[in-house]
Design an enzyme around this catalytic site. Sequence first.
Site, mmCIF file in Angstrom:
data_model
loop_
_atom_site.group_PDB
_atom_site.id
_atom_site.type_symbol
_atom_site.label_atom_id
_atom_site.label_comp_id
_atom_site.label_asym_id
_atom_site.label_seq_id
_atom_site.Cartn_x
_atom_site.Cartn_y
_atom_site.Cartn_z
ATOM 1 N N ASP A 137 5.614 -0.238 -6.515
ATOM 2 C CA ASP A 137 4.843 0.271 -5.375
ATOM 3 C C ASP A 137 3.768 -0.750 -5.046
ATOM 4 O O ASP A 137 2.879 -0.998 -5.866
ATOM 5 C CB ASP A 137 4.229 1.631 -5.724
ATOM 6 C CG ASP A 137 3.626 2.348 -4.525
ATOM 7 O OD1 ASP A 137 3.326 1.683 -3.519
ATOM 8 O OD2 ASP A 137 3.460 3.574 -4.599
ATOM 9 N N ARG A 139 1.803 -0.607 -2.248
ATOM 10 C CA ARG A 139 0.889 -0.092 -1.236
ATOM 11 C C ARG A 139 -0.572 -0.222 -1.664
ATOM 12 O O ARG A 139 -0.898 -0.194 -2.852
ATOM 13 C CB ARG A 139 1.210 1.369 -0.928
ATOM 14 C CG ARG A 139 2.505 1.552 -0.159
ATOM 15 C CD ARG A 139 2.859 3.011 0.000
ATOM 16 N NE ARG A 139 3.170 3.643 -1.286
ATOM 17 C CZ ARG A 139 3.542 4.913 -1.404
ATOM 18 N NH1 ARG A 139 3.627 5.675 -0.332
ATOM 19 N NH2 ARG A 139 3.829 5.409 -2.593
#
Length: 214
Positions: A137, A139
């Site tokens: 991930d 983000r």
Amino acid sequence: MFEFQNRPNAPHLLETGERVQLPTIYGSFELLPFMEIATGKEHIALTKGPVENKKSVLLRIHSACATGDLFGSMRCDCGEQLHRALQAIEQEGRGVLIYLQQEGRGIGLMQKMKAYKLQEQGVDTVDANLQLGHQADERDYRAAAEILRQLNISQVKLLTNNPNKKSGLEKYGINVACCIPLLTEPNPHNAFYLQTKEKRMGHLLGQLNFENHE
């Protein structure tokens, strides 16, 4: 209604666009676009009711998912989460949905499709990203935190199953009073994906029943 606040001591991260009314099938919202100066990425804040200087504002941070949000893909739960979040905010009568351009957990659409191809060969969503040289991930929620500050919001109730969103906001100074689950029913196309998010990424999906889809 809220007023944009110029904060001379804050980093100049975002350019703010025109605020407009947005009637939707779920209710009426206000839409305010933002653009990251450094990257050119454009984000959206949808607001409902009075949110400025309010505590425990209901918030959904939603990362863009073209396949799920636009085309109703059943390979993920993104589109359904987006619509359920809008329904929850409308029901609450006050809240914010921040729509971030972070396709594919931050790796972009082209790389996401490569990850999808690997998943079609039996690789789970985490290992697919890793095999492509990415983190599971990638983000970041700095832009979301800055949008909240520009809306004069410092404390939120976060609609999420992902505890990393809580820590990702708190890292940038936003107080997360609580996390509210945003669960969707598994289907044969996304059950393995959801189980992977629970087992390998720490998503809080313990209330879901996967038995009929294994």
